[in-house]
Motif scaffolding. Structure first.
Motif, PDB file in Angstrom:
ATOM      1  N   SER A   1      37.087  -4.421 -42.325  1.00 12.58           N
ATOM      2  CA  SER A   1      38.208  -5.163 -44.079  1.00 12.58           C
ATOM      3  C   SER A   1      36.216  -5.234 -44.532  1.00 12.58           C
ATOM      4  O   SER A   1      35.816  -5.767 -43.720  1.00 12.58           O
ATOM      5  N   THR A   2      35.828  -4.966 -45.486  1.00 12.82           N
ATOM      6  CA  THR A   2      34.980  -5.231 -46.341  1.00 12.82           C
ATOM      7  C   THR A   2      35.847  -5.930 -47.797  1.00 12.82           C
ATOM      8  O   THR A   2      36.570  -6.097 -48.462  1.00 12.82           O
ATOM      9  N   PHE A   3      34.707  -7.406 -48.259  1.00 11.97           N
ATOM     10  CA  PHE A   3      34.856  -8.106 -49.417  1.00 11.97           C
ATOM     11  C   PHE A   3      33.785  -8.276 -50.529  1.00 11.97           C
ATOM     12  O   PHE A   3      32.887  -8.654 -49.843  1.00 11.97           O
ATOM     13  N   SER A   4      33.777  -8.214 -51.593  1.00 14.18           N
ATOM     14  CA  SER A   4      32.409  -8.639 -52.125  1.00 14.18           C
ATOM     15  C   SER A   4      32.724 -10.087 -53.567  1.00 14.18           C
ATOM     16  O   SER A   4      34.345  -9.802 -54.142  1.00 14.18           O
ATOM     17  N   PRO A   5      32.261 -11.303 -52.753  1.00 17.00           N
ATOM     18  CA  PRO A   5      32.828 -12.202 -53.472  1.00 17.00           C
ATOM     19  C   PRO A   5      32.464 -12.183 -54.242  1.00 17.00           C
ATOM     20  O   PRO A   5      31.430 -12.425 -55.142  1.00 17.00           O
ATOM     21  N   SER A   6      33.063 -13.412 -55.769  1.00 15.05           N
ATOM     22  CA  SER A   6      32.481 -13.241 -56.957  1.00 15.05           C
ATOM     23  C   SER A   6      31.761 -14.466 -56.864  1.00 15.05           C
ATOM     24  O   SER A   6      31.227 -14.514 -58.097  1.00 15.05           O
TER      25      SER A   6
ATOM     26  N   SER B   1      25.968 -10.390 -51.314  1.00 15.30           N
ATOM     27  CA  SER B   1      26.744  -9.770 -52.340  1.00 15.30           C
ATOM     28  C   SER B   1      28.494  -9.162 -51.674  1.00 15.30           C
ATOM     29  O   SER B   1      29.429  -8.927 -52.772  1.00 15.30           O
ATOM     30  N   GLN B   2      28.420  -9.126 -50.066  1.00 19.51           N
ATOM     31  CA  GLN B   2      29.441  -8.378 -49.526  1.00 19.51           C
ATOM     32  C   GLN B   2      29.686  -9.560 -47.833  1.00 19.51           C
ATOM     33  O   GLN B   2      28.975  -9.269 -47.230  1.00 19.51           O
ATOM     34  N   TYR B   3      31.205  -8.546 -47.636  1.00 16.73           N
ATOM     35  CA  TYR B   3      31.363  -9.601 -46.558  1.00 16.73           C
ATOM     36  C   TYR B   3      31.985  -8.230 -45.591  1.00 16.73           C
ATOM     37  O   TYR B   3      32.793  -7.838 -46.173  1.00 16.73           O
ATOM     38  N   ASN B   4      31.646  -7.773 -43.858  1.00 15.32           N
ATOM     39  CA  ASN B   4      32.159  -6.976 -43.421  1.00 15.32           C
ATOM     40  C   ASN B   4      32.485  -7.737 -41.869  1.00 15.32           C
ATOM     41  O   ASN B   4      31.624  -8.644 -40.911  1.00 15.32           O
ATOM     42  N   LEU B   5      33.993  -7.050 -42.338  1.00  9.85           N
ATOM     43  CA  LEU B   5      34.155  -7.892 -40.944  1.00  9.85           C
ATOM     44  C   LEU B   5      34.571  -6.841 -39.463  1.00  9.85           C
ATOM     45  O   LEU B   5      35.511  -5.610 -39.686  1.00  9.85           O
TER      46      LEU B   5
ATOM     47  N   MET C   1      31.276 -10.776 -38.077  1.00  6.56           N
ATOM     48  CA  MET C   1      31.033 -10.859 -39.060  1.00  6.56           C
ATOM     49  C   MET C   1      29.807 -10.442 -39.486  1.00  6.56           C
ATOM     50  O   MET C   1      28.472 -10.685 -39.267  1.00  6.56           O
ATOM     51  N   VAL C   2      29.937  -9.241 -40.624  1.00  4.46           N
ATOM     52  CA  VAL C   2      28.697  -9.168 -40.769  1.00  4.46           C
ATOM     53  C   VAL C   2      28.221  -9.690 -42.898  1.00  4.46           C
ATOM     54  O   VAL C   2      28.765  -9.565 -43.360  1.00  4.46           O
ATOM     55  N   VAL C   3      27.378 -10.633 -42.930  1.00  5.49           N
ATOM     56  CA  VAL C   3      27.550 -10.981 -44.538  1.00  5.49           C
ATOM     57  C   VAL C   3      26.325 -11.068 -44.854  1.00  5.49           C
ATOM     58  O   VAL C   3      25.464 -11.153 -44.629  1.00  5.49           O
TER      59      VAL C   3
END
Length: 198
Positions: free
Chosen positions: A152-157, A140-144, A135-137
């Protein structure tokens, strides 16, 4: 080798060769009821840590800011259960980040209590096989990454805050919730975001 990129970004490295010693020499882990055994990981015979319900490895001294990378080899032994792989900052909301598995068969990255939303993997969990997970954190963004590929990637609110309550493998850093049932090898922590190639 601890500092594999030669840039000083390696925070801790755990090979689990019979104990939870940090190869970097700064953050030795405390293991609770961990068994060390032999297995073949990625074509090499090595010592690995074995966890079941209630077993975990923790270091309360690791403090990080809002950017980190953490990777490890896992051989999950049970299906249909929830498991905590990595926990930074315990269960303290914005001051935490977790990588875990749920009984939906997916990997997830989130802050505690799912503040800001949750990354859900595309890939399913592979039971009984060694899998490399990273995991790369950033704030403003998480990458798995799974087996070296971006899953997958995700931008948390909600922005991540500094992580100041330690690190654990196999549970939250307080030893509670979703204990891991797995073999584990070569866990690495970095204080920066690794690139796709890295």
């Amino acid at each position: 080798t601890h500092d594999i990129f030669g840039d000083g970004s390696a925070v801790a490295t755990y090979n689990f060769d019979g104990d939870a010693t940090d190869l970097g020499g700064n953050y030795n882990g405390t293991d609770t009821d961990i068994t060390y055994t032999s297995d073949t990981v990625n074509g090499r015979s090595t010592q690995v840590a074995s966890t079941t319900s209630g077993n975990y490895i923790v270091n309360d001294a690791i403090d990080l800011n809002t950017t980190l990378s953490c990777s490890g080899w896992f051989k999950i032994n049970a299906d249909g259960k929830s498991h905590m792989l990595f926990s930074f900052g315990g269960d303290n909301g914005a001051n935490s980040i977790l990588l875990y598995l749920l009984n939906d068969g997916k990997y997830h990255i989130a802050q505690a209590s799912s503040i800001g939303g949750v990354l859900n993997s595309i890939s399913n969990i592979s039971i009984g096989n060694w899998v490399h997970v990273c995991m790369v954190v950033t704030a403003s963004q998480y990458n798995l990454y799974i087996n070296g590929n971006l899953d997958s990637t995700f931008s948390p609110s909600s922005d991540l805050a500094d992580l100041k309550a330690g690190f654990s493998v196999g549970s939250l850093s307080n030893g509670n919730y979703n204990e891991l049932s797995s073999y584990i090898d070569q866990v690495r922590i970095f204080n920066r975001a690794l690139t796709d190639d890295e």
